[in-house]
Enzyme design. Sequence first.
Site, PDB file in Angstrom:
ATOM      1  N   LYS A 115       3.170   2.090  -3.155  1.00 20.62           N
ATOM      2  CA  LYS A 115       2.151   2.350  -4.588  1.00 20.62           C
ATOM      3  C   LYS A 115       1.369   3.489  -4.189  1.00 20.62           C
ATOM      4  O   LYS A 115       1.308   4.336  -5.175  1.00 20.62           O
ATOM      5  CB  LYS A 115       1.496   1.152  -4.354  1.00 20.62           C
ATOM      6  CG  LYS A 115       0.646   1.067  -5.376  1.00 20.62           C
ATOM      7  CD  LYS A 115      -0.583  -0.135  -5.524  1.00 20.62           C
ATOM      8  CE  LYS A 115      -1.762   0.188  -4.807  1.00 20.62           C
ATOM      9  NZ  LYS A 115      -2.861  -0.857  -4.790  1.00 20.62           N
ATOM     10  N   CYS A 136       0.859  -1.265   0.078  1.00 15.23           N
ATOM     11  CA  CYS A 136       0.027  -0.069  -0.064  1.00 15.23           C
ATOM     12  C   CYS A 136       0.778   1.195   0.122  1.00 15.23           C
ATOM     13  O   CYS A 136       0.665   1.982  -0.950  1.00 15.23           O
ATOM     14  CB  CYS A 136      -1.103   0.149   1.309  1.00 15.23           C
ATOM     15  SG  CYS A 136      -2.005  -1.391   1.223  1.00 15.23           S
TER      16      CYS A 136
HETATM   17  C1  UGA Z   1      -1.586   0.471   5.292  1.00 11.68           C
HETATM   18  C2  UGA Z   1      -2.442   1.493   6.304  1.00 11.68           C
HETATM   19  O1  UGA Z   1      -1.776   1.659   7.732  1.00 11.68           O
HETATM   20  C3  UGA Z   1      -4.012   1.061   6.507  1.00 11.68           C
HETATM   21  O2  UGA Z   1      -4.422   2.087   7.079  1.00 11.68           O
HETATM   22  C4  UGA Z   1      -4.471   0.841   4.922  1.00 11.68           C
HETATM   23  O3  UGA Z   1      -5.550   0.490   4.885  1.00 11.68           O
HETATM   24  C5  UGA Z   1      -3.599  -0.258   4.316  1.00 11.68           C
HETATM   25  O4  UGA Z   1      -2.068   0.214   4.232  1.00 11.68           O
HETATM   26  C6  UGA Z   1      -3.969  -0.074   2.918  1.00 11.68           C
HETATM   27  O5  UGA Z   1      -4.189   0.702   2.143  1.00 11.68           O
HETATM   28  O6  UGA Z   1      -4.618  -1.219   2.345  1.00 11.68           O
HETATM   29  P1  UGA Z   1      -0.420  -2.010   5.983  1.00 11.68           P
HETATM   30  O7  UGA Z   1       0.476  -1.577   4.493  1.00 11.68           O
HETATM   31  O8  UGA Z   1      -1.130  -3.193   6.166  1.00 11.68           O
HETATM   32  O9  UGA Z   1      -1.441  -0.614   6.145  1.00 11.68           O
HETATM   33  O10 UGA Z   1       0.571  -1.978   7.035  1.00 11.68           O
HETATM   34  P2  UGA Z   1       1.229  -0.705   8.146  1.00 11.68           P
HETATM   35  O11 UGA Z   1       0.867  -1.194   9.406  1.00 11.68           O
HETATM   36  O12 UGA Z   1       0.633   0.664   7.709  1.00 11.68           O
HETATM   37  O13 UGA Z   1       2.549  -0.490   7.765  1.00 11.68           O
HETATM   38  C7  UGA Z   1       3.397  -0.165   6.588  1.00 11.68           C
HETATM   39  C8  UGA Z   1       4.817  -0.147   6.631  1.00 11.68           C
HETATM   40  O14 UGA Z   1       5.187   1.053   7.461  1.00 11.68           O
HETATM   41  C9  UGA Z   1       5.267  -1.403   7.415  1.00 11.68           C
HETATM   42  O15 UGA Z   1       6.664  -1.716   6.427  1.00 11.68           O
HETATM   43  C10 UGA Z   1       5.975  -0.877   8.718  1.00 11.68           C
HETATM   44  O16 UGA Z   1       6.834  -1.769   9.061  1.00 11.68           O
HETATM   45  C11 UGA Z   1       6.187   0.559   8.192  1.00 11.68           C
HETATM   46  N1  UGA Z   1       6.143   1.377   9.671  1.00 11.68           N
HETATM   47  C12 UGA Z   1       4.923   1.452  10.217  1.00 11.68           C
HETATM   48  C13 UGA Z   1       7.266   1.985  10.053  1.00 11.68           C
HETATM   49  O17 UGA Z   1       8.365   1.853   9.512  1.00 11.68           O
HETATM   50  N2  UGA Z   1       7.195   2.801  11.338  1.00 11.68           N
HETATM   51  C14 UGA Z   1       5.961   3.085  11.604  1.00 11.68           C
HETATM   52  O18 UGA Z   1       6.256   3.757  12.747  1.00 11.68           O
HETATM   53  C15 UGA Z   1       4.827   2.379  11.328  1.00 11.68           C
END
Ligand code: UGA
Length: 445
Positions: A268, A265
Amino acid sequence: MEIDSQRICIIGTGYVGLVTATCFAELGNHVIAVDKDRSKIEKLRDGVCSIYEPGLEELLQDNLKVKRLIFTDDVSYGIKGSQIIFICVGTPPLSDGGTDLSQVEGVSRVIAESINGYKLVVEKSTVPVKTAQWIKRTISLYNGNSQKIDVASNPEFLKEGSAVEDFMHPDRVVIGVESEKAKEMLLDLYKPFNCPILVTDLSTAEIIKHASNSFLAMKISFINMIADLCERTGADIKMVARGMGLDRRIGEEFLDAGIGYGGSCFPKDVKAFTRIAEELKVNFNLLKEVDDINKRRIDSFISRVKEALWVLSGKTVAVLGLSFKPNTDDIREAPSMGIVGRLLEEGARLNLYDPKATDNMKEVFPPCEGRLSYFNSPSWACSGVEAVLILTEWNEFYELDLRKLKKLMKTPIIIDGRNVFNPDDMEGLGFEYYPVGRKSVRNYY
Ligand code: UGA
């Protein structure tokens, strides 16, 4: 709570579609979930989940048993048998950063061909603003305006790894509609949800989704740059993030510095939103920088590995954590992909371990005698290695027996891309420890 049952068709059983279908069924609705992939449909009918997602398989099996959830590869059957149709097909990136909408367009045409009465067509996949208008036009054009339809935008905000919980208990539900009827139908569907429900026009709902993901990605890139500043000044990123996050206007979440965001997500969506801004002639270079900062995290992590190990060629390194974040087997755009590739180019020998993502990783990086091996436990992966790299903060890594680990390793170096451990503890244990944006521990000169 008494819930009116609605008949819903979900087209596409990827992450969003499968969770949406299962959770709407769990809430008492009758759901027909459609996918063109027949072998996937057969597995789903047998109650086998195509993705690893905590709690999903149990819910899937429960709802299959009571026949509130059925799976089919016959899209026409799904459309004819429902009033509300959710489009949950893939919207993959194009090479120029734009969005490939061919699946959404294809489904719109199939809906036009199969339509047998009023339908509410809801886009749930993440799409560029104005896609709902295109869906409506396509359906009207291909069925010659023969049936009345409504189109709505209902973006999904669930996160992988906590998808069921996020779906069932969202912070908010966003409904973009053009008619009173569509609004009433969706409000009725979301009646069991105890959260603010925002009713907007179509474009507003579409922009809310891209803006939310881009903002969260920006938060991560921002904190990663602050981590670099911390490293050069001796400040501590954990405390800086906490000090910032306690301001309610900033908030504590999504301020974990590390090796950058991955997944299907954020990378992209940031690119797609940048592209939309370009097309609309809005200068949004801020977003380009968010993406660039994220890409540079891989370079700085590799530099960190070299800083600790000097020459990588011929050294054996354990990589713990391959999924783009914990509690998922998903490796799409995971930082591990770039890092593993770069380490192999440098001639390192890699021992890989992940609790769930190993099978997916093997498809991209097959095992290779003497170069790349996969292990079933962190201890096996770390035996005899010259360094351990942590790329995903799985819970089990917090619980590693570090004394035992140190004895297994050839040289006690840990390079932690997710700040799993505390530098003072690591110093006490005699490790060399390289976290992100925090004090490094160097014991050998
Ligand atoms: C993300 C959004 O958080 C959701 O709200 C959304 O619905 C989803 O995309 C989507 O569009 O379908 P997701 O990709 O499942 O969800 O994962 P996240 O928990 O948001 O993490 C994304 C990335 O950010 C991971 O690689 C995580 O390690 C990284 N991250 C997250 C960090 O490096 N630091 C942080 O503080 C938080």
